[in-house]
Scaffold this active site. Structure first.
Site, PDB file in Angstrom:
ATOM      1  N   ASP A   1       5.328   0.691  11.863  1.00  0.00           N
ATOM      2  CA  ASP A   1       4.075   0.087  11.399  1.00  0.00           C
ATOM      3  C   ASP A   1       3.918  -1.376  11.828  1.00  0.00           C
ATOM      4  OD1 ASP A   1       3.393   2.469  10.248  1.00  0.00           O
ATOM      5  OD2 ASP A   1       3.963   1.894   8.213  1.00  0.00           O
TER       6      ASP A   1
ATOM      7  N   ARG B   1       1.170  14.954  12.846  1.00  0.00           N
ATOM      8  CA  ARG B   1       1.756  14.584  11.551  1.00  0.00           C
ATOM      9  C   ARG B   1       1.895  15.833  10.686  1.00  0.00           C
ATOM     10  NH1 ARG B   1      -0.664   9.019   9.383  1.00  0.00           N
ATOM     11  NH2 ARG B   1       1.354   8.910   8.352  1.00  0.00           N
TER      12      ARG B   1
ATOM     13  N   LYS C   1       0.837  -1.208   0.000  1.00  0.00           N
ATOM     14  CA  LYS C   1       0.000   0.000   0.000  1.00  0.00           C
ATOM     15  C   LYS C   1       0.869   1.254   0.000  1.00  0.00           C
ATOM     16  CE  LYS C   1      -1.580   1.660   4.102  1.00  0.00           C
ATOM     17  NZ  LYS C   1      -1.369   3.074   4.435  1.00  0.00           N
ATOM     18  N   ASN C   2       1.834   1.297   0.908  1.00  0.00           N
ATOM     19  CA  ASN C   2       2.595   2.542   1.082  1.00  0.00           C
ATOM     20  C   ASN C   2       3.570   2.797  -0.061  1.00  0.00           C
ATOM     21  OD1 ASN C   2       1.183   3.049   3.358  1.00  0.00           O
ATOM     22  ND2 ASN C   2       2.817   2.546   4.804  1.00  0.00           N
TER      23      ASN C   2
ATOM     24  N   CYS D   1      -4.405   8.410   9.640  1.00  0.00           N
ATOM     25  CA  CYS D   1      -4.573   7.724  10.918  1.00  0.00           C
ATOM     26  C   CYS D   1      -4.253   8.650  12.081  1.00  0.00           C
ATOM     27  CB  CYS D   1      -3.642   6.521  10.988  1.00  0.00           C
ATOM     28  SG  CYS D   1      -4.301   5.033  10.253  1.00  0.00           S
TER      29      CYS D   1
ATOM     30  N   ARG E   1      -8.360  -0.130   5.210  1.00  0.00           N
ATOM     31  CA  ARG E   1      -7.484   0.824   4.528  1.00  0.00           C
ATOM     32  C   ARG E   1      -6.163   0.164   4.135  1.00  0.00           C
ATOM     33  NH1 ARG E   1      -6.241   5.711   7.903  1.00  0.00           N
ATOM     34  NH2 ARG E   1      -5.015   5.990   6.042  1.00  0.00           N
TER      35      ARG E   1
END
Ligand code: EPU
Length: 441
Positions: free
Chosen positions: A324, A123, A22-23, A118, A416
């Site tokens: 993560d 952030r 995903k990232n 999230c 997600r």
């Protein structure tokens, strides 16, 4: 809203193929805005963040086809006039910010809403903006939007182009992953040479550099803290295969180990997970290499003992232990035989899973950016609340190992980042059901 209902205590057994990352995929999709030629991305996971990114790129003048059967996205910019990334899409994910660099580089102008994402602590995007300003961009904030313009070149009236420069991307907690992606994507079309110091070394950034080079960019140093970019006039189309998701892989490793299972993982990115594998060995879990393919798509088997040793973990930028995977490893350590310490150096407040794990009988004491985990003999199922993507994954893993029933509420966070997690777990023999929260009464 959906919830997962899990009857714990079933060892996971079987084989899982790791999906595309995903990232990695999200900044790659944004990079398609750098060219008017077709871009095809393969191994795109079918996730809500990806679908939101498709909507975002489409709103920026790109024709897209998202083939969820073949896990591909085909994109083709047809309208350079749409350079506003609206709040209604941007608020759904942090990675939306990745369109800023490509828009600015290719169109000379961008208006991008501050992103959501999230709830894992502060952030900011100051490093993204600092990097783009170093390339000559004029940037100001206007009603929640970042408004950025590249400098006029003086050669052709109205023509704007960024200028190569030395850029330092270090911040208080290390470099920035998406910030590096943004500045790198902008620098490829800048005039002259850009040197990015303290660049993020994450494999997802290196994957972006590979794709950009495939489009005709000239980047060297990918995967190191020093990226050198020779700007080019234009970029072409590309076909690119996204790397496997190291976080998804690590999550299934934790689930297998915590349930005392026997799981084989295909497309396992061994080379991206050295720090994680090192901590697993300390705990007594062995990642056995069955077939070495290329260090990125290996076949491995997870072998875990009945008794887990405690360990100390500090999250760090790559190649350190990934933030993560912190919640998932902490879930595992709740059953270790002794005291473990987990310290979070990337997002010091990323501990939303702690009170929820404690509801299941875990013994955890948090002090500042660290948590002391005293292993217990068993966890007991309970209703728990998912708060963010990886915390949710930690709770599901805990639920799989706990005695009795665990209900994980608000699993939209999981959707997600994990493609049909409950189906994968069901195939491995877990007793897990997705239900509508309304049915729970
Ligand atoms: N930071 C700043 N200023 C900035 C940007 C970041 O101070 O301008 C700080 C952050 O507050 C944090 C640290 O720098 O303390 C690192 O943040 P980074 O910018 O690297 O995070 P990110 O790029 O926004 C990506 C992943 C996250 C992952 C982090 C760290 C994506 C879409 N997101 O976020 O993934 O935790 O890198 O590895 O790639 C997830 O997948 O669950 C997730 C949150």
């Amino acid at each position: 809203m959906d919830a997962f209902v899990i009857q714990g205590g079933k060892p996971l057994r079987g084989t899982v193929r790791v999906n595309g990352s995903k990232n990695a995929a999200l900044p790659l999709m944004a990079a398609a805005l750098l060219t008017e030629e077709p871009v095809t991305l393969r191994a795109i996971p079918n996730l809500s963040d990806i679908r939101n990114m498709v909507r975002l790129i489409a709103s920026l003048g790109c024709e897209l086809e998202h083939d969820t059967e073949q896990n591909q996205v085909h994109s083709h910019v047809v309208d350079l006039g749409k350079s506003v990334a609206h709040y209604d899409i941007m608020r759904t994910m942090r990675a939306g910010i990745c369109v800023l660099g490509p828009l600015l580089a290719r169109r000379g102008i961008a208006k991008v809403s501050m992103p959501g994402g999230c709830a894992i602590g502060d952030r900011p995007v100051d490093l993204h903006l600092r990097g783009l300003r170093a390339l000559g961009a004029e940037i100001h904030l206007e009603a929640g939007y970042i408004v950025a313009t590249a400098p006029l070149t003086g050669h052709t009236p109205g023509h704007r182009r960024l200028r190569g420069a030395k850029v330092f991307l270090g911040g208080p907690n290390g470099s920035t992953v998406l910030g590096t992606a943004n500045v790198l994507s902008a620098a490829v079309l800048a005039e002259g040479t850009t040197i990015i110091e303290s660049a993020a070394c994450e494999p997802e950034v290196a994957d972006l550099a590979t794709m950009l080079n495939g489009m005709g960019a000239r980047i060297s140093g990918a995967g190191t803290p020093r990226l050198v970019v020779e700007g080019v006039e234009s970029l072409g189309g590309v076909e690119h295969q996204v790397i496997p998701d190291r976080i998804e892989a690590g999550t299934y490793v934790c689930a297998a180990a915590m349930t005392n299972g026997d799981v084989t993982l295909e497309d396992f990115p061994t080379d991206f997970l050295a720090a994680f594998i090192d901590r697993l060995e300390e705990i007594g879990i062995h990642v056995q290499l069955l077939t070495e393919v290329d260090g990125i798509r290996d076949r491995v088997r997870i072998i875990s003992p009945r008794r887990l040793e405690p360990c100390q973990v500090v999250t760090q930028p790559h190649p350190g232990f990934p933030t993560d995977l912190q919640a998932q490893l902490m879930a595992l350590l709740t059953l270790a035989d002794g005291n473990s310490i987990v310290t979070e150096k990337i997002f010091p407040d990323r501990f939303m899973h702690v009170p929820e794990l404690m509801r299941m009988g875990a013994e955890i004491m948090r002090t500042g950016a660290s948590a002391l985990i005293t292993g217990v003999r068993e966890l007991v199922g309970a209703p728990v609340m998912a708060s963010d993507l990886r915390a949710s994954a930690g709770l599901v893993i805990a639920g799989l190992a706990a005695r009795g029933q665990t209900t994980v509420h608000r699993v939209y966070h999981l959707d997600r980042g994990y493609e049909q997690m409950e189906r994968t777990l069901l195939q491995l023999g877990a007793d897990i059901q997705r239900v509508d929260e309304k049915q729970l009464g």
